[in-house]
Design a protein around this motif. Structure first.
Motif, PDB file in Angstrom:
ATOM      1  N   ALA A  12      34.249 -50.139  26.419  1.00  0.00           N
ATOM      2  CA  ALA A  12      34.527 -51.255  25.516  1.00  0.00           C
ATOM      3  C   ALA A  12      33.257 -52.020  25.133  1.00  0.00           C
ATOM      4  N   THR A  13      32.170 -51.774  25.829  1.00  0.00           N
ATOM      5  CA  THR A  13      30.907 -52.380  25.413  1.00  0.00           C
ATOM      6  C   THR A  13      30.382 -51.702  24.152  1.00  0.00           C
ATOM      7  N   GLY A  14      30.978 -50.560  23.818  1.00  0.00           N
ATOM      8  CA  GLY A  14      30.497 -49.759  22.700  1.00  0.00           C
ATOM      9  C   GLY A  14      29.548 -48.673  23.166  1.00  0.00           C
ATOM     10  N   LEU A  36      32.187 -54.505  22.320  1.00  0.00           N
ATOM     11  CA  LEU A  36      31.137 -54.087  21.390  1.00  0.00           C
ATOM     12  C   LEU A  36      29.965 -55.057  21.351  1.00  0.00           C
ATOM     13  N   HIS A  37      29.724 -55.717  22.480  1.00  0.00           N
ATOM     14  CA  HIS A  37      28.569 -56.598  22.540  1.00  0.00           C
ATOM     15  C   HIS A  37      27.430 -56.004  23.346  1.00  0.00           C
ATOM     16  N   PHE A  50      19.779 -42.761  17.801  1.00  0.00           N
ATOM     17  CA  PHE A  50      20.897 -42.386  16.923  1.00  0.00           C
ATOM     18  C   PHE A  50      20.861 -40.871  16.773  1.00  0.00           C
ATOM     19  N   SER A  74      16.546 -45.678  14.649  1.00  0.00           N
ATOM     20  CA  SER A  74      17.309 -46.582  13.783  1.00  0.00           C
ATOM     21  C   SER A  74      18.024 -45.726  12.756  1.00  0.00           C
ATOM     22  N   ALA A  75      19.066 -46.267  12.157  1.00  0.00           N
ATOM     23  CA  ALA A  75      19.791 -45.525  11.126  1.00  0.00           C
ATOM     24  C   ALA A  75      20.399 -46.515  10.158  1.00  0.00           C
ATOM     25  N   ILE A 117      25.204 -43.872   8.834  1.00  0.00           N
ATOM     26  CA  ILE A 117      26.209 -44.025   9.893  1.00  0.00           C
ATOM     27  C   ILE A 117      27.632 -43.830   9.373  1.00  0.00           C
ATOM     28  N   GLY A 146      24.693 -37.637   9.064  1.00  0.00           N
ATOM     29  CA  GLY A 146      25.624 -38.578   9.685  1.00  0.00           C
ATOM     30  C   GLY A 146      25.199 -38.861  11.106  1.00  0.00           C
ATOM     31  N   TYR A 147      24.911 -40.141  11.334  1.00  0.00           N
ATOM     32  CA  TYR A 147      24.391 -40.515  12.648  1.00  0.00           C
ATOM     33  C   TYR A 147      25.364 -41.401  13.395  1.00  0.00           C
ATOM     34  N   THR A 148      25.352 -41.218  14.711  1.00  0.00           N
ATOM     35  CA  THR A 148      26.151 -42.098  15.558  1.00  0.00           C
ATOM     36  C   THR A 148      25.208 -42.894  16.447  1.00  0.00           C
ATOM     37  N   VAL A 149      25.671 -44.083  16.829  1.00  0.00           N
ATOM     38  CA  VAL A 149      24.883 -44.892  17.756  1.00  0.00           C
ATOM     39  C   VAL A 149      24.921 -44.192  19.113  1.00  0.00           C
ATOM     40  N   GLU A 156      31.924 -48.642  17.912  1.00  0.00           N
ATOM     41  CA  GLU A 156      30.542 -49.095  17.967  1.00  0.00           C
ATOM     42  C   GLU A 156      29.788 -48.697  16.695  1.00  0.00           C
ATOM     43  N   ASP A 157      30.124 -47.525  16.141  1.00  0.00           N
ATOM     44  CA  ASP A 157      29.484 -47.114  14.891  1.00  0.00           C
ATOM     45  C   ASP A 157      29.848 -48.071  13.751  1.00  0.00           C
ATOM     46  N   ALA A 211      28.009 -51.225  14.262  1.00  0.00           N
ATOM     47  CA  ALA A 211      26.590 -51.123  13.885  1.00  0.00           C
ATOM     48  C   ALA A 211      26.424 -51.316  12.381  1.00  0.00           C
TER      49      ALA A 211
END
Lengths: 520, 1045
Positions: free
Chosen positions: B743-745, A147-148, B674, A35-36, A41, B687-690, A101-102, A105
């Protein structure tokens, strides 16, 4: 005998079952965070946008006429024929959605915890910017379905105009959310996590207004926006620069510097490209006389070598280590630093939108009546001056020379409608002047926006006749385009969409035939 | 126990026998290798008169000359001989593949082969080491039906991919489980374990046979037992092997044209001009005249080469040499046995400068403590050391981009030779390959320790309680270095140069994996009337743990001081830790009826730590049946030539948790992560990314269900032996990381979906057509038919990318063979002809990728033979694979450089594109054969061969993958014992000459490389693609001398 083994077997099972839970409770990840927080982020998300901006700059510079192939290399392939396939420029798509996406989030966290409202607002603004960049490159893209994650594995594409319309509303929302932030109990400040504006919320609102202005100008009447007015915060008057603390260090340099000048090790960046003869003609006196920005931007100006895109032969000069966009004469991968121009140095910020572009947009908006009041000529002049200032500015913020004075000399000595809006005969010339100056100001700064503006307005003016020289057109000499200007109209959706979202990806998209909705 | 039986029988015989009026005869009973067979019984035919040989195989008894004797021993075929003299040397033949042979099966449980209802193959040590492969995997190639071993790369210690019965898991592990002395070991042990240590190797082809190994067993198993020493035998063996390694194949080159091309202009005849610095060989034909190479150097000197063919590309590679010394010692008495061995090997590779060495030591043994307790132990330590180039691919590219008029070997000394030095090297775009190899180094060290101890407690007859503890640990560390090179200003700015300074860098890493495996089980045997029961119940605990730490500096302060302390800027660092646990509880029951019908069932439940608690536990059963018809129905043996006939059938279900690899074990895969990205941390700011991978919330194991049926048939006194097996398995709930729309991320989704199927036929047959005391010929082979396909994946994901090389991709696609090769083809008419433009003669590339071949060989054949003549033994092995295609990644580089054979097919002239059609102007939409429209530029450099329309079209580099290889050939000679008897100590001397992969015959259209190579490496299921990163294939040949004391 059988009993013994039944006992043993049962015993083992019982032993297993009772201690199982603890024995197996070792699956907590010791390597990566699961988690973040938005504080963690946001800095990365903004910096990643800086990375996408670099990729978009390269794309814009190569398609939009700032760059040509350099000597010493071959096999430029589709980069000079424009006959792109679905495997070209795919990073534009993947980088931006990854980045989106970031931001998503952050917004998702803020939806649960309202103390992150400011984080959510800036994420919303940056999402709008990201989507605007995507639409301008691809037209229809997945938007509401995007982004779902797992709940929408095959996102549907949305009409580009509808996306534009919603983006403007999102920007309005972001501004109002910021304005109401003070009422949220315990709201967390952006502070240093905001590597774009250092927590300055009015600059964020200006950025939102400026992006919205860009959307309205791009779509020029083709989209009916819900609200075409702007908040009182105004537009950007300073350069919006992302800088998390770029420095000459492994993977921590300004990405544009790394791509074109030097890596932190001192290894040369990409030497396969050089300035086009077309863009040099705006500095060397062919079209305009601009030794100021020429010297600030180019190595060895006015002797800077250039090439017509597509010309591949041994007479084409090679690019020096550090590239021709690195104007310093004393050059070294590990010593050279801190200079002017578009690359500046490893520690320079990545421009999101410069003040110059903001002024030129405002000027156009005044000319077109989108902004009710304003002095187009003054805004235009501000734009030129801001461009000088941006290019004269070193990574540490110090300004080399006197940009305002040089800009004034530039405007007066050229005495052309392209440098002085008061000399423009009509609206058409005004627009041409504004877009042409924007083209010069965006050179290697935000090249993709210049490419957008060319496709929207067909400025700067090109000579499209057969045999036109490299000073007259930036189209490749080996272009396979069927268009009158011998240019492509767009790039194709990436092959990944064809493979993983094939039922939704638009079909029959052509590099030379399909237009972005706002394009001419 | 079994050994006691004949002994007793013989003793009884002796007691009752009357001593006849005869002289004393004496002799020695030995096996085929000359080793003594202890306790053999020698009976005078038709009498009760008998004796037993001692521990050294020696015997003496009273018998008249010419008396018929029958010599027999357990595990050997009875042998009839007429008594003669006092120094009879009787060689017994072991009962290969015969019914009563006992082999080690799943779980380390010993079973008679006739009891086993599933397919298995026993490999004897002499089969494994005949070709003196320095790895077990190499020594097994082509010898086992159903087992495919592909050398995925060349080099000093080639890597192998072992799969049994095709591929089941789409993206997970499909390699056979490797079990060494009852401990599950990583596959790379096979490339490092000393083959001389192997006592027995059993291949359990299917999941059913291996089911007791639990969730690792779905891929079948290779069960290796090392030597433990034998009772009554004391033997010391020394041997030395020298093997040479040379290229067995190099891509076919054109030998007519040198550097230049049409981009430099054309002469009056339209021929392309020569260029003194071009890397592409698209210039004029060779004319034998000396021509300059590159621009003049700063000092004015000028490199040059005769413009004529020079085989420099071949001379670049050197003859590799491996020197290997072995020694072993074994000993045993009534209470204990002991074995130890040592091996040291040094290798110099075919790539200039590549070196490798390997050392291994082993100590094994057994010990009985009283009557009830038996202990077994084995421990081995193996280390290897690599010193190789880390840029084989780049080196190869640079090599191919040197025209074939250049004597490449003269650029070897790049430090001192100004023309070979990067500054003066004639080509401004491609480095000197010697420099590339030298400047980019990898030093890697691997240390393996494997050990197992077992104690067996037998409180009462029939019940064994066994506990085992195994450990396997691998430690490895290494250093990658790149040397600095700063070019002179002159070099950077002469003629079209793109030379840029090379910064030095260093990357250092170390890691370990450790597996602990504990077993406790009870085994109970009881006979009730005509029924035999063997019941086993037990449990297994397994823990895997690994860690890696890496650190890298991509710029150095002091050039070429390769230590990360000497780095400039923030070093790149990495750390990863993994731990996973598993418990299995299992039961196994075997019921024998009258020793000819056997029913066998197993069940195992696994609990794993890497799945969510609700999915942690899973159970799978298996059952098989074996029916020895030849024993049950005496008429078969009496009335037909059949000497052995067994029918067998098995059903099984096995689960495999496919979440990770042999380093991560699938741990921590259930939650998205992350990660720090974009250069973070900057100072104190993180700095974190998903992360890009989504995980389905209900991951389950992949389940393989299937059946196999078959029979074993021997005839003509076992002179003909055969086995036939048909199997069919389906694997459901494939755990796949699928690519999803950005595109889903996210980019990947880890989920359960899809089914694969593997079915096929495995046949072995051997015949001994000729057999006398001095001369014996046995030939035979094994054949495998494999139909491996993907039944479905999921509605959203019709295809799944497995690996890629260049423009080719390996995919799993529903309804297609697993895997298929996909890539771009030309646009074709409905009949498959290439459509070309009516004016330019050029084809066009299709917009989308299509299926261009299947990557899995459908047919494989191994043909082997042994010819023994007196003291000479000659063995050979051929292997064939066919029914598949390969993508040859080197092809695009060969066409780019213009050195490739293909580029010269039309003599660099305009040509009619083969098998092409043009649009019929009179009827739109129709096509007519193209007979005269030629490709507008048949040259390269700026013509067809280097253009995207050739090089970007994947189908141009797809060829049939079929091959024949002469895998092994060996000739061994045992020095006659009469000669050795003069010395007191030497028991045997064997001299042999052997070769491996000596010859390779490829499909006609394949002028590229060994189709076994795989760009994805050993662990990737996307087979069928190779790349330029694999150095050309090698052949090995050399000799061995073995002395036994």
């Amino acid at each position: 005998m059988k009993k013994i083994h039944t006992i043993i077997f049962t015993g083992l099972i019982i032993l297993g079952a009772t201690s199982c839970k603890k024995y197996f409770d070792i699956n907590t990840n010791p390597n990566d965070a699961t988690s973040a927080s938005p504080e963690n982020i946001l800095p990365q998300a903004l910096t990643a946008t800086g990375g996408s901006l670099n990729a978009f700059n390269t794309y814009g510079a190569q398609l939009g006429g700032y760059m040509a192939n350099a000597g010493g290399y071959g096999a430029f392939g589709v980069a000079i024929t424009y006959n792109f396939t679905t495997t070209n420029w795919t990073n534009l798509w993947s980088n931006v959605y990854d980045n989106l996406e970031d931001y998503q989030a952050i917004m998702d966290k803020a939806a649960i915890d309202p103390t992150y409202t400011y984080y959510s607002a800036v994420a919303r603004i940056m999402k709008a910017l990201d989507y605007q960049m995507l639409v301008d490159a691809y037209n229809d893209v997945p938007y509401t379905d995007a982004l779902h994650g797992i709940s929408k594995l095959s996102p549907e594409y949305m009409d580009a105009k509808a996306i534009y319309k919603d983006l403007a509303s999102q920007l309005d929302t972001a501004i109002s959310v910021i304005n109401s932030g003070s009422s949220v109990l315990g709201i967390k400040a952006l502070g240093g996590y905001d590597v774009l504006f250092k927590g300055n919320l009015s600059l964020w609102k200006q950025l939102a207004n400026t992006i919205k202005l860009r959307l309205i100008l791009h779509s020029s009447g083709k989209v009916t926006f819900a609200n075409t007015t702007f908040s009182s915060d105004g537009f950007l008057t300073s350069d919006a620069l992302i800088n998390p603390g770029y420095l000459r260090d492994n993977n921590r340099q300004n990405p544009k510097w790394t791509t074109w000048a030097f890596s932190n090790t001192g290894a040369a960046g990409n030497k396969a490209w050089m300035p086009s003869t077309f863009i040099l003609s705006f500095y060397d006196g062919t079209k305009l006389q601009d030794p100021y920005r020429g010297k600030a931007s180019y190595y060895q100006f006015p002797q800077t070598p250039g090439n017509r895109l597509g010309v591949e032969n041994s007479s084409v000069a090679p690019s020096p280590e550090g590239s021709l966009w690195y104007p310093a004469t004393v050059r070294g991968g590990t010593t050279g630093n801190d200079t002017t121009g578009a690359l500046k140095g490893p520690g320079a910020g990545m421009p999101v939108i410069t003040a110059a572009e903001s002024y030129f947009m405002q000027a156009e908006a005044v000319v077109r009546g989108i902004l009710p009041a304003g002095d187009a000529a003054a805004l235009f002049k501000n734009g030129i001056t801001a461009s000088f200032t941006y290019l004269y500015t070193k990574p540490d913020g110090k300004i080399a020379g006197s940009p305002a004075a040089d800009a004034a000399t530039y405007i007066s000595t050229n005495a052309s409608f392209l440098t002085d809006l008061s000399l423009a005969a009509d609206t058409k010339q005004k627009i041409e002047a504004i877009i042409t100056q924007k083209y010069i100001a965006l050179n290697m700064v935000n090249s993709d926006e210049a490419w957008n503006e060319y496709r929207r307005t067909h400025y700067p003016t090109l000579v499209n006749t057969a045999g036109a020289s490299g000073k007259e057109t930036f189209a490749s000499s080996v272009s396979e385009s069927s268009r009158p200007d011998h240019l492509p109209t767009r790039i194709l959706y990436p092959s990944s969409e064809g493979a993983y979202n094939s039922s939704n990806v638009p079909k029959n998209v052509g590099v030379f035939t399909s237009l972005i909705f706002w394009a001419l | 126990m079994r050994k006691l039986l004949p002994l007793l029988a013989v003793l009884v015989c002796i007691a009752f026998s009357a001593s006849a009026q005869a002289q004393t005869i004496s002799g020695r009973v030995v096996d085929k290798t000359g080793a003594p067979i202890p306790n053999a019984s020698i009976v005078i035919k038709g009498t009760k008169s008998a004796t037993v040989a001692d521990a050294d195989g020696n015997f003496s008894m009273k018998a008249g000359a010419g008396t018929s004797l029958t010599v027999s021993a357990v595990s050997y075929k009875p042998f009839n001989i007429k008594a003669q003299g006092t120094s009879m040397n009787i060689t017994l033949e072991s009962v290969d593949n015969l019914m009563n042979e006992v082999i080690v099966t799943a779980g380390g449980i010993k079973s008679k082969r006739k009891e086993i209802g599933t397919a298995n193959t026993l490999i004897k040590p002499e089969q494994l080491i005949a070709g003196k492969s320095n790895s077990i995997a190499g020594g097994l190639q082509g010898k086992v039906a159903g087992l495919q071993i592909s050398g995925t790369s060349g080099g000093v210690n080639p890597s192998f991919r072992l799969t049994l019965r095709g591929q089941r898991s789409l993206t997970g592990n499909n390699q056979a489980l490797v079990v060494l002395d009852n401990v599950i070991v990583p596959n790379d042990i096979l490339a490092n374990l000393n083959p001389e240590d192997v006592e027995e190797l059993v291949v359990l082809n299917g999941a059913g046979a291996a089911a007791l190994y639990g969730s690792q067993a779905s891929n079948g198993a290779v069960v290796i037992t090392t030597k433990k020493g034998k009772k009554g035998i004391t033997e010391v063996t020394f041997s030395n092997t020298t093997m040479f390694q040379t290229l067995s194949y190099f891509p076919k080159l054109q030998k007519k044209f040198g550097p230049g091309g049409s981009a430099y202009g054309t002469d009056v005849n339209g021929r392309p001009l020569f260029s003194y610095l071009e890397n592409q060989s698209y210039g004029p034909e060779f004319d034998g005249i000396k021509k300059p190479l590159g621009p003049a150097l700063e000092d004015g000197s000028q490199d040059s080469a005769i413009y004529a063919y020079n085989p420099g590309h071949l001379k670049f590679w050197v003859t590799g040499v491996t020197n290997q010394s072995d020694f072993s010692l074994q000993n045993g008495d009534e209470k204990s046995t002991f074995f130890m061995s040592g091996q040291y090997a040094t290798t110099k590779g075919t790539t200039p400068g590549d070196k490798f060495n390997k050392t291994s030591v082993r100590v094994n043994g057994t010990r009985r403590l009283g009557n009830a307790i038996a202990a077994t132990y084995s421990a081995a330590y193996i280390q290897n050391r690599y010193d190789i180039t880390s840029r084989t691919g780049d080196m190869y590219v640079n090599l191919l981009n040197m025209p074939s008029n250049v004597d490449i070997t003269k650029y070897k000394d790049w430090r001192n030779n100004k023309f070979a030095n990067p500054n003066g090297f004639y080509n401004p775009w491609y480095q000197n390959p010697y420099f590339t190899a030298d400047n980019n180094r990898l030093k890697n060290r691997n240390d393996y320790f494997t050990a197992n101890v077992e104690v067996k407690f037998t409180p009462v007859t029939g019940l064994d309680l066994i506990a085992r503890q195994g450990v396997v640990t691998k430690n490895y560390s290494g250093k990658n270095t790149v040397g600095a090179f700063n070019y002179t200003d002159f070099a950077k700015h002469t003629d079209g140069s793109s030379k840029t300074d090379i910064p030095a860098s260093v990357a250092d890493y170390s890691a370990y994996t450790t597996e602990l495996l504990s077993d406790a089980f009870g085994q109970y045997n009881i006979k009730k009337g005509v029924f035999d029961f063997k019941i086993i119940a037990g449990a297994q605990w397994r823990q895997d743990q690994s860690k890696t730490v890496s650190v890298a500096a991509n710029a150095l302060a002091v050039p070429n001081l390769f230590n990360v302390n000497n780095g400039v800027g923030t070093p790149g660092v990495g750390e990863a830790n993994y731990k996973a646990r598993q418990i299995g509880a299992y039961g196994d029951i075997r019921i024998g009826f009258k020793d000819y019908l056997f029913l066998h069932a197993t069940g195992r439940n696994d609990w794993v730590s890497i799945l969510a608690p609700q999915n942690r536990s899973f159970f799978y059963p298996s059952a098989d049946i074996s029916f020895i018809a030849s024993d049950a129905i005496p008429e078969i043996m009496e009335k037909t030539p059949v000497t052995y006939l067994k029918f067998r059938a098995g059903l099984s279900k096995v689960g495999q948790v496919n979440l990770g690899n042999s380093f991560t074990f699938g741990a921590y895969s259930l939650l998205p992560t992350f990660n720090q990205a974009s250069g973070f941390p900057y100072g104190a700011m993180a700095g974190y990314t998903v992360g890009n991978t989504l995980v389905s919330n209900n991951l389950k194991p992949e389940i393989t269900k299937g059946y196999e049926i078959g029979f074993d048939l021997n005839m003509f006194n076992d002179r003909f032996q055969s086995t036939v097996t048909w199997y069919d398995t389906k694997t459901d709930d494939q755990t796949v990381t699928t690519n999803i729309s950005n595109a889903t991320g996210f980019t990947n989704l880890l989920t359960n979906t899809g089914q694969t199927q593997s079915r096929g036929l495995e046949v072995t047959a051997h015949v001994t057509p000729y057999k006398t005391k001095n001369f014996e010929v046995t030939v035979g082979g094994n054949y495998t038919y494999l139909d491996n396909k993907v039944n479905f994946i999921s509605a959203d994901l019709p295809k799944l990318s497995l690996s890629s090389s260049g423009s080719a991709n390996s995919y799993a696609i529903a309804g297609q063979p697993f895997p298929v090769i996909m890539g771009f083809d030309y646009n074709r008419d409905p009949q498959g002809h290439v459509i070309v433009d009516g004016i330019t003669g050029l084809p066009t590339k299709a917009d989308t990728i299509s299926i261009l071949g299947n990557g899995q060989p459908k047919n494989r054949l191994g043909l082997d033979g042994t010819i023994r003549f007196k003291n000479f033994r000659f063995t050979f092995l051929f292997e064939y694979r066919g029914g598949y295609q390969v993508f040859n990644g080197i092809g695009t580089e060969l066409d780019w450089s213009g050195t490739g054979y293909r580029t010269g097919l039309y003599n660099r002239e305009r040509f009619v594109f083969p098998n092409s059609v043009i649009a019929d102007p009179s009827s739109p939409g129709k096509f007519m054969p193209n007979t005269n429209v030629t490709v507008k530029n048949g040259n390269g450099n700026n013509g067809f061969w280097t253009d995207g329309i050739n090089r970007d079209v994947t189908s141009n580099y797809i060829t049939s993958g079929k091959f024949w290889k002469l895998r092994e050939v060996a000739l061994a000679y045992d020095l006659p014992t009469s000669l050795l008897n003069k010395t007191k100590y030497i028991k045997g001397v064997t001299i042999s000459a052997q070769g491996r992969n000596l010859l390779m015959w490829l499909s006609k259209d394949n002028y590229y490389t060994d189709p076994e190579f795989s760009a994805g490496g050993t662990d990737n299921n996307g087979i069928g693609l190779n790349s330029i990163d694999q150095a050309p294939p090698s052949r090995y040949y050399g000799g061995t001398i073995t002395v036994k004391f």
